[in-house]
Design a protein around this motif. Structure first.
Motif, mmCIF file in Angstrom:
data_model
loop_
_atom_site.group_PDB
_atom_site.id
_atom_site.type_symbol
_atom_site.label_atom_id
_atom_site.label_comp_id
_atom_site.label_asym_id
_atom_site.label_seq_id
_atom_site.Cartn_x
_atom_site.Cartn_y
_atom_site.Cartn_z
ATOM 1 N N UNK A 127 0.864 -1.180 0.000
ATOM 2 C CA UNK A 127 0.000 0.000 0.000
ATOM 3 C C UNK A 127 0.903 1.234 0.000
ATOM 4 N N UNK A 128 0.513 2.271 -0.714
ATOM 5 C CA UNK A 128 1.330 3.492 -0.701
ATOM 6 C C UNK A 128 1.071 4.263 0.594
ATOM 7 N N UNK A 162 5.478 9.598 -1.564
ATOM 8 C CA UNK A 162 4.126 9.260 -1.106
ATOM 9 C C UNK A 162 3.454 8.192 -1.955
ATOM 10 N N UNK A 163 3.903 8.058 -3.208
ATOM 11 C CA UNK A 163 3.277 7.073 -4.095
ATOM 12 C C UNK A 163 4.057 5.757 -4.163
ATOM 13 N N UNK A 164 5.040 5.630 -3.278
ATOM 14 C CA UNK A 164 5.781 4.360 -3.208
ATOM 15 C C UNK A 164 5.125 3.426 -2.182
ATOM 16 N N UNK A 165 5.206 2.139 -2.441
ATOM 17 C CA UNK A 165 4.657 1.174 -1.485
ATOM 18 C C UNK A 165 5.449 1.194 -0.182
ATOM 19 N N UNK A 211 9.816 4.410 7.732
ATOM 20 C CA UNK A 211 8.625 3.805 8.354
ATOM 21 C C UNK A 211 8.277 4.514 9.655
ATOM 22 N N UNK A 212 9.309 4.862 10.436
ATOM 23 C CA UNK A 212 9.050 5.565 11.693
ATOM 24 C C UNK A 212 8.407 6.928 11.430
ATOM 25 N N UNK A 237 6.298 -1.086 1.699
ATOM 26 C CA UNK A 237 7.291 -2.161 1.765
ATOM 27 C C UNK A 237 8.668 -1.738 1.279
ATOM 28 N N UNK A 238 8.749 -0.659 0.506
ATOM 29 C CA UNK A 238 10.040 -0.202 -0.008
ATOM 30 C C UNK A 238 10.709 0.797 0.943
ATOM 31 N N UNK A 239 10.033 1.178 2.023
ATOM 32 C CA UNK A 239 10.568 2.190 2.934
ATOM 33 C C UNK A 239 11.665 1.618 3.838
#
Ligand code: ADP
Ligand code: ADP
Length: 229
Positions: free
Chosen positions: A95-96, A133-136, A145-146, A138-140
Protein backbone atom coordinates in the motif's frame (compact mmCIF):
# COMPACT_ATOMS: atom_id res chain seq x y z
CA UNK A 1 -4.70 18.73 30.65
CA UNK A 2 -2.95 15.76 32.22
CA UNK A 3 -2.96 11.99 32.25
CA UNK A 4 -3.62 10.55 35.69
CA UNK A 5 -2.48 7.00 36.18
CA UNK A 6 -3.57 5.38 39.44
CA UNK A 7 -2.50 2.05 40.87
CA UNK A 8 -2.26 0.18 37.58
CA UNK A 9 -1.40 -3.48 38.00
CA UNK A 10 -1.02 -6.21 35.40
CA UNK A 11 -0.02 -9.84 35.79
CA UNK A 12 0.18 -11.93 32.61
CA UNK A 13 -1.17 -15.46 32.43
CA UNK A 14 2.40 -16.79 32.69
CA UNK A 15 2.66 -15.22 36.14
CA UNK A 16 4.88 -12.25 35.17
CA UNK A 17 3.92 -9.18 37.20
CA UNK A 18 4.58 -6.54 34.57
CA UNK A 19 3.00 -3.59 36.42
CA UNK A 20 2.90 -3.30 40.20
CA UNK A 21 0.52 -0.55 41.26
CA UNK A 22 1.92 2.14 38.97
CA UNK A 23 0.81 5.70 39.75
CA UNK A 24 1.94 8.70 37.71
CA UNK A 25 0.70 12.13 36.73
CA UNK A 26 1.83 13.07 33.26
CA UNK A 27 1.61 16.76 32.31
CA UNK A 28 1.47 18.36 28.86
CA UNK A 29 4.64 18.33 26.81
CA UNK A 30 7.19 15.60 26.27
CA UNK A 31 7.32 13.01 29.02
CA UNK A 32 10.02 10.35 29.09
CA UNK A 33 9.40 6.86 30.45
CA UNK A 34 12.85 5.39 30.95
CA UNK A 35 13.60 1.81 31.88
CA UNK A 36 15.60 -1.24 30.85
CA UNK A 37 14.18 -4.00 28.67
CA UNK A 38 11.49 -5.92 30.51
CA UNK A 39 10.76 -3.05 32.92
CA UNK A 40 7.10 -2.87 31.91
CA UNK A 41 7.17 0.12 29.56
CA UNK A 42 5.27 -1.52 26.73
CA UNK A 43 2.78 -3.02 29.15
CA UNK A 44 2.11 0.44 30.55
CA UNK A 45 1.87 2.05 27.08
CA UNK A 46 -0.48 -0.63 25.78
CA UNK A 47 -2.67 -0.25 28.85
CA UNK A 48 -2.85 3.53 28.50
CA UNK A 49 -3.66 3.09 24.81
CA UNK A 50 -6.50 0.70 25.82
CA UNK A 51 -4.95 -2.08 23.74
CA UNK A 52 -4.85 -4.30 26.79
CA UNK A 53 -6.66 -4.29 30.09
CA UNK A 54 -5.02 -3.89 33.46
CA UNK A 55 -6.11 -6.11 36.34
CA UNK A 56 -6.82 -3.02 38.41
CA UNK A 57 -6.27 0.71 38.46
CA UNK A 58 -7.07 3.48 35.99
CA UNK A 59 -5.61 5.89 33.47
CA UNK A 60 -7.61 8.96 32.58
CA UNK A 61 -7.13 12.22 30.79
CA UNK A 62 -8.43 15.23 32.64
CA UNK A 63 -8.75 18.89 31.81
CA UNK A 64 -9.05 18.46 28.05
CA UNK A 65 -9.38 21.63 25.99
CA UNK A 66 -12.89 22.99 25.62
CA UNK A 67 -14.82 21.08 23.01
CA UNK A 68 -13.09 17.78 23.67
CA UNK A 69 -14.75 15.14 25.76
CA UNK A 70 -14.15 15.71 29.43
CA UNK A 71 -13.75 12.34 31.05
CA UNK A 72 -12.08 9.65 29.06
CA UNK A 73 -12.44 6.38 30.83
CA UNK A 74 -14.09 4.62 27.93
CA UNK A 75 -12.05 2.99 25.21
CA UNK A 76 -13.79 4.81 22.37
CA UNK A 77 -13.16 8.14 23.97
CA UNK A 78 -9.47 7.50 24.62
CA UNK A 79 -8.95 6.22 21.11
CA UNK A 80 -10.48 9.32 19.66
CA UNK A 81 -7.75 11.51 21.13
CA UNK A 82 -4.89 9.01 20.92
CA UNK A 83 -2.00 8.68 18.53
CA UNK A 84 -0.07 5.47 19.12
CA UNK A 85 3.23 4.54 17.53
CA UNK A 86 4.01 0.99 18.65
CA UNK A 87 7.44 -0.50 19.07
CA UNK A 88 7.08 -3.03 16.32
CA UNK A 89 5.57 -1.03 13.62
CA UNK A 90 4.11 -3.24 10.92
CA UNK A 91 3.09 -1.72 7.60
CA UNK A 92 1.11 -3.14 4.73
CA UNK A 93 3.92 -3.55 2.18
CA UNK A 94 1.80 -3.17 -0.96
CA UNK A 95 0.00 0.00 0.00
CA UNK A 96 1.33 3.49 -0.70
CA UNK A 97 1.91 5.94 2.17
CA UNK A 98 -0.65 8.29 0.69
CA UNK A 99 -3.36 5.63 0.37
CA UNK A 100 -2.70 4.29 3.86
CA UNK A 101 -2.91 7.70 5.53
CA UNK A 102 -6.10 8.44 3.63
CA UNK A 103 -7.54 5.16 4.85
CA UNK A 104 -6.59 5.84 8.47
CA UNK A 105 -8.05 9.34 8.24
CA UNK A 106 -11.37 7.89 7.12
CA UNK A 107 -11.24 5.34 9.96
CA UNK A 108 -10.74 8.25 12.34
CA UNK A 109 -13.96 9.73 11.05
CA UNK A 110 -12.80 12.35 8.56
CA UNK A 111 -15.53 11.72 6.01
CA UNK A 112 -14.87 14.42 3.42
CA UNK A 113 -12.33 13.20 0.85
CA UNK A 114 -11.06 16.64 -0.04
CA UNK A 115 -10.47 17.41 3.61
CA UNK A 116 -8.66 14.08 4.00
CA UNK A 117 -6.46 14.83 1.03
CA UNK A 118 -5.46 18.18 2.47
CA UNK A 119 -4.60 16.66 5.85
CA UNK A 120 -2.67 13.77 4.31
CA UNK A 121 -0.61 15.99 1.99
CA UNK A 122 0.21 18.30 4.87
CA UNK A 123 1.37 15.42 7.07
CA UNK A 124 3.45 13.88 4.29
CA UNK A 125 5.24 17.20 3.90
CA UNK A 126 5.69 17.56 7.63
CA UNK A 127 7.41 14.18 7.97
CA UNK A 128 9.36 14.67 4.76
CA UNK A 129 7.82 11.79 2.82
CA UNK A 130 5.91 13.80 0.26
CA UNK A 131 8.24 12.87 -2.60
CA UNK A 132 7.84 9.16 -1.88
CA UNK A 133 4.13 9.26 -1.11
CA UNK A 134 3.28 7.07 -4.10
CA UNK A 135 5.78 4.36 -3.21
CA UNK A 136 4.66 1.17 -1.48
CA UNK A 137 5.39 1.10 2.24
CA UNK A 138 7.29 -2.16 1.76
CA UNK A 139 10.04 -0.20 -0.01
CA UNK A 140 10.57 2.19 2.93
CA UNK A 141 13.66 2.10 5.18
CA UNK A 142 13.30 1.77 8.96
CA UNK A 143 13.59 5.52 9.44
CA UNK A 144 11.04 6.25 6.74
CA UNK A 145 8.63 3.81 8.35
CA UNK A 146 9.05 5.57 11.69
CA UNK A 147 8.33 8.94 10.11
CA UNK A 148 5.32 7.42 8.40
CA UNK A 149 4.26 6.19 11.85
CA UNK A 150 4.43 9.71 13.22
CA UNK A 151 2.26 10.99 10.36
CA UNK A 152 -0.22 8.23 11.10
CA UNK A 153 -0.22 9.01 14.81
CA UNK A 154 -0.86 12.71 14.12
CA UNK A 155 -4.04 12.24 12.09
CA UNK A 156 -7.05 13.72 13.82
CA UNK A 157 -5.24 16.16 16.14
CA UNK A 158 -4.57 13.76 19.01
CA UNK A 159 -4.17 15.05 22.58
CA UNK A 160 -2.16 12.07 23.72
CA UNK A 161 0.65 10.60 21.65
CA UNK A 162 2.41 7.45 22.75
CA UNK A 163 5.72 6.56 21.18
CA UNK A 164 7.20 3.21 22.20
CA UNK A 165 10.99 2.71 21.74
CA UNK A 166 11.02 4.85 18.62
CA UNK A 167 14.68 4.99 17.74
CA UNK A 168 15.59 1.32 18.01
CA UNK A 169 17.41 0.42 14.82
CA UNK A 170 17.63 3.96 13.44
CA UNK A 171 20.93 5.47 12.35
CA UNK A 172 21.99 8.75 14.05
CA UNK A 173 20.78 10.96 11.19
CA UNK A 174 17.35 9.35 11.17
CA UNK A 175 17.23 9.56 14.95
CA UNK A 176 17.83 13.29 14.78
CA UNK A 177 15.11 13.81 12.21
CA UNK A 178 12.74 11.80 14.32
CA UNK A 179 13.59 13.83 17.43
CA UNK A 180 13.04 17.09 15.59
CA UNK A 181 9.64 15.92 14.44
CA UNK A 182 8.62 14.92 17.94
CA UNK A 183 9.69 18.21 19.43
CA UNK A 184 7.53 20.05 16.89
CA UNK A 185 4.34 18.33 18.00
CA UNK A 186 4.00 20.90 20.69
CA UNK A 187 1.10 22.51 22.41
CA UNK A 188 -2.04 21.05 23.88
CA UNK A 189 -0.61 17.57 23.59
CA UNK A 190 0.87 15.01 25.92
CA UNK A 191 3.65 13.04 24.26
CA UNK A 192 4.92 9.98 26.10
CA UNK A 193 8.25 8.70 24.90
CA UNK A 194 9.08 5.24 26.15
CA UNK A 195 12.72 4.29 25.80
CA UNK A 196 15.77 2.65 27.38
CA UNK A 197 18.05 5.34 25.92
CA UNK A 198 18.94 7.97 28.53
CA UNK A 199 19.92 10.62 25.93
CA UNK A 200 16.54 10.41 24.22
CA UNK A 201 14.95 11.53 27.47
CA UNK A 202 17.51 14.17 28.47
CA UNK A 203 17.50 15.69 24.98
CA UNK A 204 13.76 15.80 24.46
CA UNK A 205 11.74 15.59 27.64
CA UNK A 206 10.81 18.12 30.31
CA UNK A 207 9.60 15.50 32.79
CA UNK A 208 10.28 11.84 33.25
CA UNK A 209 9.74 8.67 35.24
CA UNK A 210 12.05 5.73 35.69
CA UNK A 211 10.42 2.31 35.70
CA UNK A 212 12.08 -0.88 36.86
CA UNK A 213 10.58 -4.36 37.28
CA UNK A 214 7.06 -2.99 36.98
CA UNK A 215 7.50 -0.20 39.52
CA UNK A 216 8.01 3.53 39.17
CA UNK A 217 11.22 4.18 41.11
CA UNK A 218 11.68 7.92 40.44
CA UNK A 219 9.95 10.88 38.80
CA UNK A 220 11.10 14.39 38.08
CA UNK A 221 13.23 16.58 35.87
CA UNK A 222 15.50 14.58 33.51
CA UNK A 223 18.62 16.59 34.28
CA UNK A 224 18.18 16.11 38.02
CA UNK A 225 17.37 12.43 37.82
CA UNK A 226 19.84 11.29 35.25
CA UNK A 227 22.97 12.66 36.86
CA UNK A 228 22.47 10.08 39.62
CA UNK A 229 22.27 7.14 37.22
P1 ADP B 1 -1.70 -13.47 27.96
O1 ADP B 1 -0.56 -13.85 28.84
O2 ADP B 1 -2.18 -12.06 28.20
O3 ADP B 1 -2.79 -14.49 27.88
P2 ADP B 1 -0.28 -14.53 25.70
O4 ADP B 1 0.73 -15.19 26.57
O5 ADP B 1 -1.27 -15.40 24.96
O6 ADP B 1 -1.09 -13.41 26.49
O7 ADP B 1 0.48 -13.62 24.65
C1 ADP B 1 -0.17 -12.55 24.01
C2 ADP B 1 0.81 -11.88 23.10
O8 ADP B 1 1.95 -11.43 23.82
C3 ADP B 1 1.35 -12.81 22.03
O9 ADP B 1 1.45 -12.09 20.81
C4 ADP B 1 2.71 -13.22 22.55
O10 ADP B 1 3.61 -13.45 21.47
C5 ADP B 1 3.14 -11.99 23.31
N1 ADP B 1 4.03 -12.38 24.44
C6 ADP B 1 3.95 -13.51 25.16
N2 ADP B 1 4.91 -13.55 26.09
C7 ADP B 1 5.63 -12.42 25.94
C8 ADP B 1 6.75 -11.88 26.60
N3 ADP B 1 7.37 -12.50 27.61
N4 ADP B 1 7.21 -10.67 26.22
C9 ADP B 1 6.60 -10.00 25.22
N5 ADP B 1 5.53 -10.47 24.54
C10 ADP B 1 5.06 -11.66 24.90
P1 ADP C 1 9.50 -3.26 28.33
O1 ADP C 1 8.60 -2.61 27.32
O2 ADP C 1 9.98 -2.30 29.37
O3 ADP C 1 10.61 -4.02 27.70
P2 ADP C 1 7.32 -5.14 28.75
O4 ADP C 1 6.11 -4.44 29.23
O5 ADP C 1 7.38 -5.55 27.32
O6 ADP C 1 8.62 -4.30 29.16
O7 ADP C 1 7.53 -6.46 29.62
C1 ADP C 1 7.46 -6.47 31.04
C2 ADP C 1 7.51 -7.92 31.49
O8 ADP C 1 6.31 -8.58 31.09
C3 ADP C 1 8.63 -8.73 30.87
O9 ADP C 1 9.03 -9.67 31.83
C4 ADP C 1 7.96 -9.41 29.68
O10 ADP C 1 8.62 -10.61 29.35
C5 ADP C 1 6.59 -9.66 30.19
N1 ADP C 1 5.53 -9.65 29.14
C6 ADP C 1 5.28 -8.64 28.29
N2 ADP C 1 4.22 -8.93 27.52
C7 ADP C 1 3.82 -10.16 27.89
C8 ADP C 1 2.74 -11.01 27.47
N3 ADP C 1 1.88 -10.66 26.52
N4 ADP C 1 2.63 -12.20 28.07
C9 ADP C 1 3.46 -12.55 29.05
N5 ADP C 1 4.48 -11.79 29.51
C10 ADP C 1 4.65 -10.61 28.93
Amino acid sequence: MQLEIKDLSKTYSNGVRALKSVSLTIPQGMFGLLGPNGAGKSSLMRTIATLQEADSGSARLTGLPEGDLDVLTQKDAVRRVLGYLPQEFGVYPRVTAEAMLDHIASLKGIANSRERKEIVQGLLQKVNLYDVRKKNLGTYSGGMKQRFGIAQALIGTPRLIIVDEPTAGLDPAERNRFHNLLSEIGENTIVILSTHIVEDVTNLCSDMAIICLGEVVATGNPNDLVKDL
